[in-house]
Scaffold this motif. Structure first.
Motif, PDB file in Angstrom:
ATOM      1  N   ASP B 151      23.943  49.630  46.515  1.00 51.20           N
ATOM      2  CA  ASP B 151      23.382  49.007  45.320  1.00 51.20           C
ATOM      3  C   ASP B 151      23.308  49.981  44.137  1.00 51.20           C
ATOM      4  OD1 ASP B 151      20.525  46.736  44.970  1.00 51.20           O
ATOM      5  OD2 ASP B 151      22.391  46.957  43.851  1.00 51.20           O
ATOM      6  N   PRO B 152      24.424  50.611  43.787  1.00 56.38           N
ATOM      7  CA  PRO B 152      24.371  51.630  42.744  1.00 56.38           C
ATOM      8  C   PRO B 152      24.258  51.023  41.355  1.00 56.38           C
ATOM      9  CG  PRO B 152      26.630  51.265  43.420  1.00 56.38           C
ATOM     10  CD  PRO B 152      25.791  50.379  44.286  1.00 56.38           C
ATOM     11  N   GLU B 153      23.751  51.801  40.419  1.00 59.83           N
ATOM     12  CA  GLU B 153      23.616  51.316  39.044  1.00 59.83           C
ATOM     13  C   GLU B 153      24.936  51.362  38.300  1.00 59.83           C
ATOM     14  OE1 GLU B 153      20.178  53.591  37.370  1.00 59.83           O
ATOM     15  OE2 GLU B 153      20.093  54.178  39.482  1.00 59.83           O
ATOM     16  N   LEU B 154      25.805  52.280  38.727  1.00 61.46           N
ATOM     17  CA  LEU B 154      27.090  52.428  38.055  1.00 61.46           C
ATOM     18  C   LEU B 154      28.222  52.267  39.051  1.00 61.46           C
ATOM     19  CD1 LEU B 154      28.988  53.414  35.725  1.00 61.46           C
ATOM     20  CD2 LEU B 154      28.442  55.739  36.417  1.00 61.46           C
ATOM     21  N   LEU B 155      29.232  51.496  38.663  1.00 63.00           N
ATOM     22  CA  LEU B 155      30.407  51.336  39.519  1.00 63.00           C
ATOM     23  C   LEU B 155      31.627  51.857  38.780  1.00 63.00           C
ATOM     24  CD1 LEU B 155      29.981  47.774  40.993  1.00 63.00           C
ATOM     25  CD2 LEU B 155      30.070  49.875  42.272  1.00 63.00           C
ATOM     26  N   ILE B 156      32.402  52.682  39.470  1.00 64.57           N
ATOM     27  CA  ILE B 156      33.655  53.153  38.885  1.00 64.57           C
ATOM     28  C   ILE B 156      34.777  52.648  39.784  1.00 64.57           C
ATOM     29  CG2 ILE B 156      35.024  55.171  38.280  1.00 64.57           C
ATOM     30  CD1 ILE B 156      32.505  56.652  37.638  1.00 64.57           C
ATOM     31  N   LEU B 157      35.545  51.682  39.282  1.00 61.13           N
ATOM     32  CA  LEU B 157      36.558  51.034  40.117  1.00 61.13           C
ATOM     33  C   LEU B 157      37.942  51.231  39.527  1.00 61.13           C
ATOM     34  CD1 LEU B 157      34.594  47.684  40.543  1.00 61.13           C
ATOM     35  CD2 LEU B 157      34.658  49.595  42.131  1.00 61.13           C
ATOM     36  N   ASP B 158      38.817  51.831  40.309  1.00 61.79           N
ATOM     37  CA  ASP B 158      40.170  52.102  39.861  1.00 61.79           C
ATOM     38  C   ASP B 158      41.085  50.986  40.327  1.00 61.79           C
ATOM     39  OD1 ASP B 158      42.612  54.689  40.633  1.00 61.79           O
ATOM     40  OD2 ASP B 158      42.381  53.421  38.872  1.00 61.79           O
ATOM     41  N   GLU B 159      41.521  50.143  39.411  1.00 65.21           N
ATOM     42  CA  GLU B 159      42.403  49.020  39.734  1.00 65.21           C
ATOM     43  C   GLU B 159      41.884  48.224  40.938  1.00 65.21           C
ATOM     44  OE1 GLU B 159      45.906  48.854  38.375  1.00 65.21           O
ATOM     45  OE2 GLU B 159      46.125  50.849  37.532  1.00 65.21           O
ATOM     46  N   PRO B 160      40.715  47.626  40.810  1.00 64.40           N
ATOM     47  CA  PRO B 160      40.093  46.984  41.967  1.00 64.40           C
ATOM     48  C   PRO B 160      40.852  45.764  42.489  1.00 64.40           C
ATOM     49  CG  PRO B 160      38.846  46.525  39.981  1.00 64.40           C
ATOM     50  CD  PRO B 160      39.871  47.537  39.609  1.00 64.40           C
ATOM     51  N   ILE B 161      41.711  45.164  41.678  1.00 60.07           N
ATOM     52  CA  ILE B 161      42.398  43.978  42.188  1.00 60.07           C
ATOM     53  C   ILE B 161      43.743  44.316  42.792  1.00 60.07           C
ATOM     54  CG2 ILE B 161      41.251  42.430  40.608  1.00 60.07           C
ATOM     55  CD1 ILE B 161      43.773  42.478  38.925  1.00 60.07           C
ATOM     56  N   GLY B 184      22.815  43.590  36.254  1.00 65.26           N
ATOM     57  CA  GLY B 184      22.720  44.569  35.185  1.00 65.26           C
ATOM     58  C   GLY B 184      23.444  45.865  35.456  1.00 65.26           C
ATOM     59  N   LYS B 185      24.419  45.834  36.362  1.00 63.75           N
ATOM     60  CA  LYS B 185      25.117  47.080  36.663  1.00 63.75           C
ATOM     61  C   LYS B 185      26.063  47.443  35.528  1.00 63.75           C
ATOM     62  CE  LYS B 185      25.242  46.468  41.690  1.00 63.75           C
ATOM     63  NZ  LYS B 185      23.991  47.159  42.014  1.00 63.75           N
ATOM     64  N   THR B 186      26.287  48.745  35.382  1.00 59.30           N
ATOM     65  CA  THR B 186      27.289  49.223  34.438  1.00 59.30           C
ATOM     66  C   THR B 186      28.571  49.427  35.224  1.00 59.30           C
ATOM     67  OG1 THR B 186      25.525  50.460  33.358  1.00 59.30           O
ATOM     68  CG2 THR B 186      27.795  50.978  32.718  1.00 59.30           C
ATOM     69  N   ILE B 187      29.681  48.909  34.718  1.00 60.58           N
ATOM     70  CA  ILE B 187      30.910  48.971  35.488  1.00 60.58           C
ATOM     71  C   ILE B 187      32.050  49.521  34.656  1.00 60.58           C
ATOM     72  CG2 ILE B 187      32.515  47.622  36.876  1.00 60.58           C
ATOM     73  CD1 ILE B 187      30.325  45.582  37.284  1.00 60.58           C
ATOM     74  N   LEU B 188      32.725  50.509  35.205  1.00 58.70           N
ATOM     75  CA  LEU B 188      33.925  51.060  34.562  1.00 58.70           C
ATOM     76  C   LEU B 188      35.108  50.688  35.436  1.00 58.70           C
ATOM     77  CD1 LEU B 188      35.492  52.953  32.612  1.00 58.70           C
ATOM     78  CD2 LEU B 188      34.812  54.848  34.038  1.00 58.70           C
ATOM     79  N   ILE B 189      35.991  49.822  34.914  1.00 52.87           N
ATOM     80  CA  ILE B 189      37.175  49.494  35.696  1.00 52.87           C
ATOM     81  C   ILE B 189      38.422  49.909  34.940  1.00 52.87           C
ATOM     82  CG2 ILE B 189      36.318  47.562  37.074  1.00 52.87           C
ATOM     83  CD1 ILE B 189      37.497  45.698  35.035  1.00 52.87           C
ATOM     84  N   SER B 190      39.438  50.255  35.708  1.00 54.48           N
ATOM     85  CA  SER B 190      40.699  50.594  35.057  1.00 54.48           C
ATOM     86  C   SER B 190      41.758  49.612  35.510  1.00 54.48           C
ATOM     87  CB  SER B 190      41.128  52.010  35.430  1.00 54.48           C
ATOM     88  OG  SER B 190      41.615  52.020  36.745  1.00 54.48           O
ATOM     89  N   SER B 191      42.694  49.350  34.654  1.00 55.75           N
ATOM     90  CA  SER B 191      43.772  48.449  35.026  1.00 55.75           C
ATOM     91  C   SER B 191      44.938  48.639  34.080  1.00 55.75           C
ATOM     92  CB  SER B 191      43.299  46.998  34.961  1.00 55.75           C
ATOM     93  OG  SER B 191      44.329  46.145  35.387  1.00 55.75           O
ATOM     94  N   HIS B 192      46.119  48.240  34.559  1.00 55.09           N
ATOM     95  CA  HIS B 192      47.251  48.225  33.639  1.00 55.09           C
ATOM     96  C   HIS B 192      47.588  46.781  33.288  1.00 55.09           C
ATOM     97  CE1 HIS B 192      48.908  47.744  37.683  1.00 55.09           C
ATOM     98  NE2 HIS B 192      49.858  47.044  37.120  1.00 55.09           N
ATOM     99  N   ILE B 193      46.785  45.858  33.838  1.00 57.28           N
ATOM    100  CA  ILE B 193      47.030  44.447  33.573  1.00 57.28           C
ATOM    101  C   ILE B 193      46.090  43.970  32.481  1.00 57.28           C
ATOM    102  CG2 ILE B 193      47.135  42.162  34.569  1.00 57.28           C
ATOM    103  CD1 ILE B 193      47.474  43.514  37.275  1.00 57.28           C
ATOM    104  N   LEU B 194      46.635  43.751  31.313  1.00 55.86           N
ATOM    105  CA  LEU B 194      45.825  43.404  30.155  1.00 55.86           C
ATOM    106  C   LEU B 194      45.058  42.109  30.347  1.00 55.86           C
ATOM    107  CD1 LEU B 194      44.905  43.741  27.338  1.00 55.86           C
ATOM    108  CD2 LEU B 194      47.111  42.998  26.517  1.00 55.86           C
ATOM    109  N   SER B 195      45.705  41.118  30.956  1.00 52.81           N
ATOM    110  CA  SER B 195      45.032  39.831  31.080  1.00 52.81           C
ATOM    111  C   SER B 195      43.761  39.948  31.903  1.00 52.81           C
ATOM    112  CB  SER B 195      45.972  38.806  31.704  1.00 52.81           C
ATOM    113  OG  SER B 195      46.545  39.340  32.876  1.00 52.81           O
TER     114      SER B 195
END
Lengths: 310, 307, 252
Positions: B151-161, B184-195
């Motif tokens: 249950d972290p406050e911050l999530l860092i997800l690299d291309e989660p899909i 209310g979590k803060t989430i940083l996700i990265s992706s190369h898929i703009l949509s």
């Protein structure tokens, strides 16, 4: 010599064992102290408003139960807070929608009246304008009435008096008043209520409003030519089914029609906006019933209401 | 701003001769979803690795939860959940066994954390399937379970899909949205898929060749790019001059000798057209158009779009 | 730290090699028993023989592979990133893996004892089992420490299992050769070679049991318990520190 050596060895082993145990205990004590400090720091953070902060504990940790308990508490706060924010947001939306829904007809109404006052219309047209203005004013009043009803329901001020009623007879009586309305709107109707008694415990006022709102919905929004009202009883509930052959509801809109403000595109005009169905939903929740809707666009719509038999 | 959960100053990573990340100034705000958008190899994963301490920055500072991460790792990382590149698990163990190891080392926020996390991602608890038999999609889900278990406050997800089928993608998207809105979590996700980013993110950072080209809220980006007027004229150069001198705007972009796009939509199109014609410029087309986010991305990165 | 150890233990669940390696403890006792039976040797000599072959030679090779499994599993399955971001310090991870290796070494050693006891029963008699149990446990720990220098090499080069086997084998053989030379002619051994971990252990071991007449020339060269432990403690400290430094430098 030999004996002394063994004794010596034994003593040394004992000494080492005690030393090690003491060190381990001291280490555990200091770890506990650190853990308590961590808990305290996290609590400070939570106190300052960070309700998402969680305390982590391993199953064997001395204060695990404490950490888990605190997390449970902050969890419920967080849920409440989210719920609150959601309600706030919804209310904001409602307010905006509301002012629009009142302002527009009011403006139109005023437009007509101004035109009349300025003498811009005469004779027959003038009478028509007056009539339109009058109807609009009534629409507005009905709308505001509905709004008040909805607000009352929503703020949980509503008290339901549950009494034992015989649903078949009650429904027949209510529908008597609707028949003239059906005829005026050229709506073919079919009523199917069984002769047997259906005993249910519910608030008859609420039932009346539910029936009225659903029928009003058919009248105002469906553009149907036929409506069927059926009442029957199954094992757990009394089931009221209202079916019309009107424009129907899109599959996309179907899950949302009971939401407060929702109007599918086809229902933009007409009375009651999205509130009628939302009120039905609220009332049902209050008396322990439920409603489902099914529809084939351009063909038919079916509302099924379930009242629990106590 | 005090509600910056992640802030980097001049973050740089140099591998040998190559600058993988250059002078990155990242700002991730609390309670929002930040989409780091960039092509493969743009530096997204490297940035995230630096944030998590998996790679040491060559230069620059990183502060998370308001503190510099150096020296505060023990306090900061337990509050972060992450999924970087393909998830790594022990193939000789089951999913639950893998998670239990991590739970034992990390600590958990409530009694049945592993069970709950597996339920949330739709994987069975205490079953016999070994990781060696898991599909990529299942591994990805297990990775997500690991990221949220505490249950972290911050999530860092690299291309989660990555590696998920369309249904899985939609599920993960909904899930991430819920985490942000309901918890209310803060989430940083990265992706190369703009949509995907456009559907999820509240804020967007565009990164290309290690440089953060732009950082802005999605709302603003869409507003900025939602309308422009496309003119096809006999001389774009002349038209540009008129826009500058007579209408005092330079918010336009010349595509070629005959085509130009005006982004300043406050100016009356009819007035512009009239002026063009009066000045001897033929106007064969003038219509308002939406620039898609993809076109914008292409423009900003000066490249061929998303790879 | 205990948690880390338990986790390391969990990680080797269903790892066939590690389970099978314990069977290696039975490898030497069998032929040795046969040999001793033919030559009418004592249990003491059987045990010693097993120590030389089963523990000084075979065990380091087995441990080399085990520690490779323990370290390479993180690399091969990309699990290090999960651990490092918990955060778990790399130092503690290394210590936990070394501890597990030591634990397995002790297990092996005790299993070997069991095997030699069986052999001893066959050839005639056993004695001092409790004493030998204690020694086996200690030997397990000491041999594990003796392998620490090899761990440095394995971690530093970070190559294949074959590489680890070769390195451990060379190390074990070298140690054995030095020990053999020492046993034959103690004076001829180079002082540096004689303080290598394996010979040191041998020298200590020999001091634990009464030697037969033929071997008494070795007595002046034997090492006392404190000296042996002390020396190996130094080896342990240095090796572990170096391993930590090298492992931490590696990027995840």
């Amino acid at each position: 010599m030999h004996i002394n050596y063994e004794l010596f060895l034994a003593l040394v082993t004992l000494a080492i064992a005690s030393l090690v145990s003491t060190l381990v205990l001291l280490h555990k004590l200091s770890r506990n102290k650190v853990k308590l400090q961590d808990i305290s720091d996290a609590l400070d953070d939570i106190a300052q408003g960070n309700i998402s902060r969680k305390l982590l504990a391993k199953p064997g940790d001395p204060f695990a139960f404490l950490c888990y308990r605190i997390n449970e508490i902050t969890d419920s706060f967080r849920t409440q807070s989210t719920e609150f924010k959601r309600t706030e947001e919804a209310n904001k939306q409602l307010m905006t929608s509301l002012s629009h829904d009142v302002r527009t007809p009011l403006t139109t109404l005023i437009g007509y009246l101004d035109a009349i006052q300025k003498g811009m219309v005469k004779g027959r047209e003038r009478e028509e304008y007056t009539e339109t203005a009058r109807l609009r004013a009534h629409d507005l009043k009905d709308y505001v009435d509905l709004l008040f009803e909805w607000f009352k329901l929503n703020s949980n001020d509503q008290i339901y008096t549950l009494q034992q009623v015989e649903l078949a007879e009650l429904t027949r009586n209510m529908l008597k008043d609707w028949i003239p309305l059906f005829e005026v709107h050229a709506l073919d109707f079919h009523i199917d209520i069984p002769d047997e008694r259906i005993e249910v415990e519910l608030d008859s006022d609420a039932y009346l409003r539910i029936l009225n709102n659903l029928l009003q919905n058919v009248l105002s929004h469906s553009q149907a030519t036929q409506v069927s009202i059926l009442l029957h009883k199954d094992e757990q509930s009394a089931v009221l089914t209202i079916c019309d052959n009107g424009v129907g509801i899109d599959a996309r809109d179907l899950p949302r029609i009971f939401e407060r403000l929702y109007k599918s595109d086809k229902a933009r005009s007409g009375k009651g906006s999205g509130l009628g169905l939302a009120i039905v939903q609220q009332l049902l929740t209050g008396i322990g019933g439920r409603i489902t809707a099914a529809s084939t666009p351009h063909e038919q719509t079916v509302f099924t209401v379930y009242f629990p038999i106590q | 701003m005090n509600d910056l959960i992640i802030q980097t100053k001049q973050l740089t990573k140099i591998y040998g001769e190559q600058k993988s990340v250059s002078n990155l100034n990242l700002h991730v705000r609390k309670g929002r979803i930040y989409g780091l958008l960039g092509r493969n190899g743009a530096g997204k994963t490297t940035t995230m690795k630096m944030l998590l301490g998996l790679t040491k920055p060559t230069e620059g500072e990183i502060s998370i939860f308001g503190s510099d991460i150096q020296g505060a790792e023990g306090k900061i990382y337990p509050r972060i959940g992450n999924l970087i590149e393909t998830p790594g698990f022990y193939p000789n163990l089951t999913g639950s066994e893998n998670l239990k190891i991590l739970a034992r080392l990390r600590g958990v926020p409530h009694q049945n954390a592993v069970k709950r996390a597996l339920e949330v991602v739709g994987l069975p608890y205490n079953d016999k399937k070994l990781l060696a038999q898991y599909s990529l999609g299942m591994k990805q889900r297990l990775g997500i379970a690991n990221a949220i278990m505490h249950d972290p406050e911050l999530l860092i997800l690299d291309e989660p899909i990555n590696g998920l089928d369309p249904i899985g993608i939609a599920e993960v998207r909904e899930f991430i949205k819920r985490l942000s809105v309901e918890q209310g979590k803060t989430i940083l996700i990265s992706s190369h898929i703009l949509s995907e980013i456009a559907l999820l993110a509240d804020d967007i950072g565009i990164i290309d060749h290690g440089v953060l080209l732009e950082e802005s809220s999605l709302e603003m980006l869409e507003k900025k790019n939602s309308r422009y007027v496309h003119f096809i004229v006999s001389s774009a150069g002349q038209a540009a001059r008129i826009l500058e001198l007579d209408f005092h705007t330079s918010h336009f972009h010349i595509d070629d000798d005959y085509s130009l796009r005006l982004h300043d939509t406050n100016i009356d199109v009819a007035a512009i057209t009239r002026k063009f014609i009066e000045s001897g410029i033929d106007v064969s087309e003038a219509h308002t158009q939406n620039d898609t986010l993809e076109d914008y991305f292409k423009r900003v990165t000066g490249g061929e779009g998303i790879a | 730290m205990l948690d880390l150890l338990i986790c390391e233990l969990s990680k080797i669940k269903r790892q066939k090699f590690i389970q099978l390696s314990l069977l290696g403890a039975f490898l030497f006792p069998i032929p040795l028993t046969i040999l001793m039976a033919k030559d009418r040797m004592s249990f003491d000599q059987l045990f010693r023989g097993n120590v030389i072959f089963g523990e000084l030679l075979l065990l380091p090779c087995i441990l080399g592979v085990i520690i490779s499994i323990l370290f390479f599993m993180e690399r091969d399955h990309d699990t290090l990133k999960n651990l490092v971001t918990i955060p778990v310090s790399k130092t503690k991870m290394i210590l936990a893996k070394l501890m597990l290796m030591t634990l397995l070494s002790v297990l092996y050693s005790v299993a070997a004892l069991g095997a030699t006891v069986v052999g001893g029963l066959i050839i005639g008699g056993v004695e001092g089992i409790l004493y030998r149990l204690g020694i086996s446990i200690v030997l397990g720990v000491l041999i594990s420490i003796a392998v620490f220098p090899v761990v440095i090499v394995i971690v530093h080069f970070n190559k294949s299992y074959i590489f680890s086997i070769i390195v451990s084998f060379i190390y074990a053989v070298a140690g054995l050769i030095i020990t053999m030379i020492f046993s034959a002619n103690p004076a001829s051994v180079n002082p540096v070679a004689s303080v290598m971990p394996v010979p040191v252990i041998m020298k200590w071991y020999l001091s634990l049991f009464p030697r037969e007449e033929a071997l008494t020339y070795i007595d002046p060269y034997l090492i006392t318990t404190p000296a042996c432990f002390g020396l190996l403690a130094v080896y342990a400290l240095v090796s572990v520190s170096l391993t930590v430094v090298i492992y931490r430098r590696k990027e995840v």
